[in-house]
Design a protein around this motif. Structure first.
Motif, short mmCIF file in Angstrom:
data_model
loop_
_atom_site.label_atom_id
_atom_site.label_comp_id
_atom_site.label_asym_id
_atom_site.label_seq_id
_atom_site.Cartn_x
_atom_site.Cartn_y
_atom_site.Cartn_z
N GLU A 283 -17.48 -4.63 30.35
CA GLU A 283 -16.92 -3.92 29.19
C GLU A 283 -16.52 -2.46 29.44
O GLU A 283 -16.05 -1.80 28.52
N ILE A 284 -16.71 -1.97 30.66
CA ILE A 284 -16.38 -0.56 30.92
C ILE A 284 -15.26 -0.45 31.96
O ILE A 284 -15.36 -0.99 33.06
N MET A 285 -14.19 0.24 31.57
CA MET A 285 -13.02 0.40 32.44
C MET A 285 -13.04 1.79 33.09
O MET A 285 -13.25 2.80 32.42
N HIS A 286 -12.83 1.79 34.40
CA HIS A 286 -12.69 3.05 35.12
C HIS A 286 -11.22 3.45 35.05
O HIS A 286 -10.35 2.75 35.56
N VAL A 287 -10.93 4.56 34.39
CA VAL A 287 -9.55 5.00 34.20
C VAL A 287 -9.33 6.27 35.02
O VAL A 287 -10.10 7.22 34.90
N VAL A 288 -8.31 6.25 35.89
CA VAL A 288 -8.00 7.43 36.69
C VAL A 288 -6.68 8.01 36.20
O VAL A 288 -5.67 7.31 36.10
N LEU A 289 -6.69 9.30 35.86
CA LEU A 289 -5.51 9.96 35.32
C LEU A 289 -5.11 11.14 36.20
O LEU A 289 -5.96 11.92 36.64
N GLU A 290 -3.80 11.26 36.44
CA GLU A 290 -3.28 12.42 37.16
C GLU A 290 -2.55 13.32 36.17
O GLU A 290 -1.54 12.92 35.60
N CYS A 291 -3.08 14.53 35.96
CA CYS A 291 -2.46 15.44 34.99
C CYS A 291 -1.18 16.02 35.56
O CYS A 291 -1.10 16.33 36.75
N HIS A 292 -0.17 16.18 34.71
CA HIS A 292 1.11 16.75 35.17
C HIS A 292 0.99 18.25 35.40
O HIS A 292 1.75 18.82 36.17
N VAL A 293 0.09 18.88 34.70
CA VAL A 293 -0.26 20.27 35.01
C VAL A 293 -1.77 20.31 35.24
O VAL A 293 -2.51 19.61 34.57
N PRO A 294 -2.22 21.10 36.23
CA PRO A 294 -3.66 21.08 36.51
C PRO A 294 -4.47 21.55 35.31
O PRO A 294 -4.05 22.48 34.62
N ILE A 295 -5.59 20.91 35.06
CA ILE A 295 -6.46 21.41 33.99
C ILE A 295 -7.77 21.92 34.59
O ILE A 295 -8.25 21.41 35.59
N ASP A 296 -8.28 22.95 33.96
CA ASP A 296 -9.49 23.60 34.43
C ASP A 296 -10.65 22.99 33.63
O ASP A 296 -10.78 23.22 32.44
N TYR A 297 -11.46 22.16 34.29
CA TYR A 297 -12.55 21.51 33.57
C TYR A 297 -13.82 21.53 34.39
O TYR A 297 -13.81 21.88 35.57
N ARG A 298 -14.91 21.14 33.78
CA ARG A 298 -16.17 20.98 34.48
C ARG A 298 -16.66 19.56 34.29
O ARG A 298 -16.53 18.99 33.20
N ALA A 299 -17.23 19.00 35.35
CA ALA A 299 -17.72 17.63 35.30
C ALA A 299 -18.69 17.49 34.13
O ALA A 299 -19.61 18.30 33.99
N GLY A 300 -18.49 16.48 33.30
CA GLY A 300 -19.38 16.27 32.17
C GLY A 300 -18.74 16.66 30.85
O GLY A 300 -19.20 16.24 29.78
N GLN A 301 -17.67 17.49 30.91
CA GLN A 301 -16.94 17.80 29.68
C GLN A 301 -16.14 16.56 29.26
O GLN A 301 -16.09 15.58 30.00
N PHE A 302 -15.50 16.62 28.11
CA PHE A 302 -14.70 15.47 27.70
C PHE A 302 -13.25 15.88 27.46
O PHE A 302 -12.95 17.06 27.30
N ILE A 303 -12.37 14.88 27.47
CA ILE A 303 -10.99 15.11 27.05
C ILE A 303 -10.71 14.15 25.89
O ILE A 303 -11.44 13.20 25.67
N ASN A 304 -9.64 14.43 25.16
CA ASN A 304 -9.19 13.48 24.16
C ASN A 304 -7.97 12.77 24.71
O ASN A 304 -7.03 13.41 25.20
N LEU A 305 -8.00 11.46 24.65
CA LEU A 305 -6.90 10.64 25.14
C LEU A 305 -6.21 10.02 23.93
O LEU A 305 -6.88 9.45 23.07
N PHE A 306 -4.87 10.18 23.87
CA PHE A 306 -4.14 9.74 22.68
C PHE A 306 -3.35 8.47 22.92
O PHE A 306 -2.64 8.34 23.92
N ARG A 307 -3.53 7.55 21.99
CA ARG A 307 -2.70 6.34 22.01
C ARG A 307 -1.34 6.68 21.39
O ARG A 307 -0.30 6.27 21.86
N ASP A 308 -1.36 7.40 20.29
CA ASP A 308 -0.15 8.02 19.76
C ASP A 308 -0.55 9.36 19.17
O ASP A 308 -1.72 9.74 19.25
N GLN A 309 0.41 10.06 18.57
CA GLN A 309 0.15 11.45 18.16
C GLN A 309 -1.10 11.63 17.29
O GLN A 309 -1.79 12.64 17.39
#
Lengths: 124, 326
Positions: free
Chosen positions: B107-133
């Motif tokens: 039930e768990i998918m490993h998703v790998v994303l390549e950002c078009h502009v680099p983002i400054d993050y720390r391991a353990g933070q979260f992002i929001n992923l949008f299906r639509d706006q």
């Protein structure tokens, strides 16, 4: 010009508040007389509030008014907050300071400041 | 003359004036209470410029690193661009390409994303992923900057999950999605390298913990690092091979898979992850504690960790609240 050390300075200022806040909050949470009032509250927010309270009781910088105290506790008074609960908090506060080896004289002064908020806290 | 910029408005800071007084004086609704730098009600974030160190007194390290400050005791010498913690426009939308999708368990998918502009993050933070706006969900980052090229997410498929279902069924490598972030203050901060780290996670709560652990190890953390990953049964565990490899590689890292189902085979701890963890480490004084996953577990474990001696400022949490379908 001689300057007397304030109670807050004698206790050790902000460092003393930081040393006391976790111990005090743990005592309050494990005190059956009052712990139910803290159920379901956000612990982080509550810890910050405890810190404000301790800063005030230690004679430190604060801007709390009697009105703030009334507003902040009105919902608890509705749930039955009374003198016995204020007694418990003041006892826990004194026990915290004893654990930190604060002298009985200073503990008495802190208790007096905490005591001065009683009527506002209980909305009287 | 120092200027405070808030939501496209420029305010001149008066002499000896705090950022709080400057903003509230012009009608910006900044919440506040003690006005003496204690209660943290007036927490704000500098999105441009650096807040004075004195205005960050008493804040968690993870907040300091992200330029959060207390407006009531903030007297900057240089211009600041500021936002309230919940201002959405703190973050801009970033497009990202899906590099790969791989099931980690049923039930768990490993998703790998390549950002078009680099983002400054720390391991353990979260992002929001949008299906639509208007439809997005938060996912924690299992990747570590400088160690991993791309962003890694562990997306658990939820029943009727409108975003997780879409990720599991419709998303394909090569597709471009929109993300916002990062956010959250559940991550490793350098320093105090000999401190013990206790990490407790359920389900895909392993994602941020996997990032945090590898981040701590790569930054040379020397204290014990103990991971308790909980699941109902054997099928819910994942990355077990990778974690056992880390155990072999780092003597200070320890991995305890915990199964709450009663009939468990040997090699696994029996019980819920947080119960097992508190049995293993009854005294958490001076430990740093990370709690990720099921909201109820996070809530209970937070209180237990605090009562077991962990200081409130050393407890980091990421509760995976589920958005109900609307």
């Amino acid at each position: 010009m001689s300057q007397q050390q304030s109670l807050y300075e004698k206790l050790g200022g902000e460092a003393a508040v930081n040393a006391a806040v976790d111990i005090f909050y743990r005592k309050v949470l494990s005190d059956d007389r009052i712990s139910s009032f803290f159920e379901g509250v956000d612990m982080e927010t509550q810890a910050a509030k405890q810190k404000s309270f301790l800063t005030m009781a230690f004679g430190g910088p604060h801007n709390y008014s009697g009105l703030d105290m009334r507003r902040g506790h009105a919902h608890l008074v509705e749930r039955g907050l009374n003198d016995s609960h204020v007694d418990a908090v003041i006892e826990d506060l004194a026990a915290t300071l004893r654990e930190l080896n604060v002298s009985e004289d200073l503990i008495g002064q802190v208790a007096t400041i905490a005591e001065s908020t009683r009527n506002d806290v209980l909305g009287r | 003359m120092v200027n405070i910029r808030y939501a496209k408005d420029n305010f001149e800071l008066g002499e000896n004036q705090s950022v709080l007084d400057c903003l509230t004086g012009r009608g910006v609704p900044v919440p506040f209470s003690c006005r003496s730098g204690v209660c943290q009600t007036c927490l704000m974030r500098a999105t441009g410029g650096t807040p004075p160190e004195s205005s960050q007194n008493g804040l968690k390290d993870t907040l300091k690193l992200q330029n959060y400050f207390l407006a009531c005791i903030c007297h900057p010498d240089t211009d600041l661009e500021v936002a309230l913690p919940d201002d959405k426009d703190i973050q801009t939308v970033i497009p990202a390409t899906v590099k790969s999708l791989k099931l980690l368990n049923s039930e768990i998918m490993h998703v790998v994303l390549e950002c078009h502009v680099p983002i400054d993050y720390r391991a353990g933070q979260f992002i929001n992923l949008f299906r639509d706006q208007s439809l997005g969900r938060s996912y924690s980052l299992a990747s570590v900057p400088h160690e991993d090229d791309h962003l890694h997410l562990h997306v658990r498929r939820l029943p009727q999950g409108r975003v997780s279902g879409w990720i599991h069924e419709d998303l394909r490598p090569g597709q471009t999605v929109e993300i916002r972030g990062p956010g959250g203050d559940c991550f490793y901060t350098p320093g105090n390298t000999e401190q013990g780290l206790a990490l407790i996670g359920t389900g895909s709560g392993l994602a941020p913990l996997y990032g945090i652990i590898r981040d701590a190890l790569s930054q040379g953390h020397t204290g014990p690092i103990r991971l308790f990953h909980g699941s109902r049964d054997h099928n819910g565990l994942y990355l077990t091979g990778e974690l056992h490899d880390l155990v072999k590689q780092y003597p200070n890292f320890d991995y305890v898979p915990c199964l709450s189902d009663r009939d468990v085979k040997h090699n696994f701890a029996v019980g819920r992850a947080h119960d097992v963890a508190f049995r293993h480490i009854p005294n958490l004084k001076n430990w740093r504690v990370f709690l990720c996953g099921h909201p109820e577990m996070v809530k209970i474990a937070k209180k237990n960790a605090f009562m077991a001696g962990a200081s409130m400022k050393d407890i980091y949490t990421d509760a995976f609240n589920v958005s109900l379908p609307d």
